[in-house]
Scaffold this active site. Structure first.
Site, short mmCIF file in Angstrom:
data_model
loop_
_atom_site.label_atom_id
_atom_site.label_comp_id
_atom_site.label_asym_id
_atom_site.label_seq_id
_atom_site.Cartn_x
_atom_site.Cartn_y
_atom_site.Cartn_z
N GLY A 1 -9.78 -26.04 111.05
CA GLY A 1 -9.95 -25.09 112.15
C GLY A 1 -10.77 -23.88 111.73
O GLY A 1 -11.21 -23.10 112.57
N THR B 1 -35.62 -12.60 97.78
CA THR B 1 -36.68 -11.83 98.42
C THR B 1 -36.19 -11.35 99.78
O THR B 1 -35.80 -12.16 100.63
CB THR B 1 -37.93 -12.72 98.62
N SER C 1 -30.19 -27.16 98.18
CA SER C 1 -31.64 -27.23 97.96
C SER C 1 -32.37 -27.58 99.26
O SER C 1 -33.23 -28.47 99.29
CB SER C 1 -31.96 -28.24 96.85
N LEU D 1 -34.67 -26.23 100.90
CA LEU D 1 -36.12 -26.00 100.97
C LEU D 1 -36.86 -26.76 99.87
O LEU D 1 -38.04 -26.54 99.63
CB LEU D 1 -36.41 -24.49 100.85
N TYR E 1 -23.36 -20.60 87.60
CA TYR E 1 -24.60 -19.86 87.87
C TYR E 1 -24.67 -18.56 87.06
O TYR E 1 -25.72 -17.92 87.01
CB TYR E 1 -24.75 -19.54 89.37
N ASN F 1 -34.76 -16.58 106.76
CA ASN F 1 -34.02 -17.84 106.72
C ASN F 1 -32.83 -17.89 107.67
O ASN F 1 -32.33 -18.97 107.97
CB ASN F 1 -33.56 -18.14 105.28
P1 NAP Z 1 -33.72 -23.87 97.85
O1 NAP Z 1 -32.81 -22.97 98.57
O2 NAP Z 1 -34.13 -25.15 98.47
O3 NAP Z 1 -35.05 -23.09 97.42
C1 NAP Z 1 -35.00 -21.85 96.79
C2 NAP Z 1 -36.45 -21.43 96.52
O4 NAP Z 1 -37.15 -21.31 97.75
C3 NAP Z 1 -36.63 -20.13 95.79
O5 NAP Z 1 -37.74 -20.27 94.93
C4 NAP Z 1 -36.95 -19.14 96.90
O6 NAP Z 1 -37.77 -18.10 96.42
C5 NAP Z 1 -37.73 -20.02 97.85
N1 NAP Z 1 -37.61 -19.60 99.25
C6 NAP Z 1 -36.49 -19.16 99.89
N2 NAP Z 1 -36.74 -18.92 101.17
C7 NAP Z 1 -38.05 -19.19 101.36
C8 NAP Z 1 -38.89 -19.12 102.48
N3 NAP Z 1 -38.45 -18.70 103.67
N4 NAP Z 1 -40.20 -19.48 102.32
C9 NAP Z 1 -40.65 -19.91 101.12
N5 NAP Z 1 -39.90 -20.01 100.04
C10 NAP Z 1 -38.60 -19.64 100.14
O7 NAP Z 1 -33.15 -24.24 96.39
P2 NAP Z 1 -31.80 -24.21 95.58
O8 NAP Z 1 -31.56 -22.86 95.03
O9 NAP Z 1 -31.87 -25.36 94.65
O10 NAP Z 1 -30.65 -24.58 96.63
C11 NAP Z 1 -29.99 -23.61 97.44
C12 NAP Z 1 -28.58 -23.37 96.95
O11 NAP Z 1 -27.81 -24.57 96.99
C13 NAP Z 1 -28.49 -22.96 95.48
O12 NAP Z 1 -28.96 -21.64 95.26
C14 NAP Z 1 -27.02 -23.18 95.23
O13 NAP Z 1 -26.26 -22.12 95.78
C15 NAP Z 1 -26.80 -24.49 95.97
N6 NAP Z 1 -26.93 -25.70 95.10
C16 NAP Z 1 -25.80 -26.44 94.84
C17 NAP Z 1 -25.90 -27.55 94.02
C18 NAP Z 1 -24.68 -28.38 93.73
O14 NAP Z 1 -24.71 -29.19 92.78
N7 NAP Z 1 -23.61 -28.25 94.49
C19 NAP Z 1 -27.13 -27.95 93.49
C20 NAP Z 1 -28.25 -27.19 93.79
C21 NAP Z 1 -28.15 -26.08 94.61
P3 NAP Z 1 -37.27 -16.59 96.13
O15 NAP Z 1 -35.85 -16.62 95.65
O16 NAP Z 1 -38.22 -16.12 95.07
O17 NAP Z 1 -37.42 -15.85 97.41
#
Ligand code: NAP
Length: 277
Positions: free
Chosen positions: A12, A218, A163, A165, A51, A225
């Protein structure tokens, strides 16, 4: 302040569809990023002890939340996750995000569920009654996870896309990999709606009920976003985004063995993890 929408968990509880990712957000950067996010309307932060930045995220929470600070701590959905080496019951508590000072919800992710089951078997505790509510997996248009999403829906599980993006700042990025944010079909929709490719991708996920946790340090991108609740993709456009799927997984960590870069998990029985679920 931006609006956010919610997924409703089987308990919920409401989980905001857009949260801030914090992996790779360094101490010295992450506190400000979380503050910008909370100021921009985010009410969901994705964290993990692995992290290495939770204490600083806790500082941001203390600064932003509480009586007379405008944000109630119970309004913020905080996810934390246990690493695979921390499933033993004795390891759960030290890892639990109390380090964050202000923690509201420990989300039952796949790793954490293992810990819950482990507790049940070894202690026969009431924890056994906790059912998973959320599955966090990699998902984006190149890894649409259509079958897995249907599977989750059948079981009242909310899917969170990590991830979203394409994780362009991951350490093992390879120049020959496809660049999600440059995908032409998404660029065309961005042009039509006067949005960015990132916003189209996040909108697509939220519109199909998937939670996304884009990471950014940023200010302009953090704001961008979450600006995805003022337009709607047509059904055909939703299909167009889904159709760019190519079974592409970005989060395949590599390690160096004998001077060569190899997938870290190559010996895992399910590698390369391409079963739909
Ligand atoms: P993501 O969010 O897909 O991409 C982050 C990247 O994209 C950074 O380089 C960021 O740059 C850039 N970015 C962000 N917004 C943007 C926009 N509007 N336009 C262009 N570029 C942009 O990658 P991620 O960090 O791998 O995944 C997101 C989150 O998921 C992680 O931070 C984490 O919390 C979680 N995660 C969990 C696991 C798991 O195993 N459970 C694995 C991976 C990730 P700047 O920061 O320089 O702005």
């Amino acid at each position: 302040m931006s609006m956010n929408d919610f997924a409703v968990l089987s308990t919920g509880r409401k989980m905001p569809l857009v949260g801030l990712g914090t992996w790779k957000s360094e101490p010295g950067q992450v506190k400000q990023a979380v503050i910008w996010a909370l100021q921009s309307g985010y009410r969901h932060i994705d964290c993990a002890p692995i992290y290495g930045n939770e204490p600083e995220i806790g500082e941001a929470f203390q600064e932003m939340m509480g009586p007379e600070k405008g944000i109630r701590r119970e309004d913020v959905f905080v996810t934390s996750k246990l690493w695979n080496t921390k499933h033993h019951p004795d390891d759960v508590e030290p890892c639990s995000p109390k380090n964050l000072s202000y923690i509201v919800v420990v989300l039952n992710l796949n790793e954490f569920n293992s810990a819950v089951e482990c507790k049940r078997e070894q202690r026969n505790s009431s924890v056994a009654s906790i059912k998973p509510t959320v599955l966090q997996v990699e998902s984006h248009p190149y890894l649409a996870q259509v079958e897995l999403l249907a599977h989750c829906r059948d079981r009242s599980l909310v899917m969170t896309a990590y991830s979203p993006l394409g994780s362009p700042d991951r350490a093992w990025k390879h120049p020959e990999e496809p660049v999600l944010l440059e995908e032409p079909a998404i660029a065309a929709l961005a042009k039509k709606y006067n949005k960015t490719p990132a916003q189209i991708i996040i909108r697509w996920q939220t519109q199909r009920g998937v939670v996304t946790i884009p990471k950014s340090i940023t200010e302009s991108r953090i704001k961008e976003n979450i600006q995805v609740f003022d337009f709607t993709l047509e059904p055909e456009e939703m299909n167009q985004v889904t159709a760019v799927h190519r079974g592409w997984r970005y989060i395949v960590p590599t390690i160096t063995v004998d001077g060569k870069s190899v997938p870290r998990d190559a010996a895992h029985p399910h590698y390369p993890f391409n079963d739909p679920y």
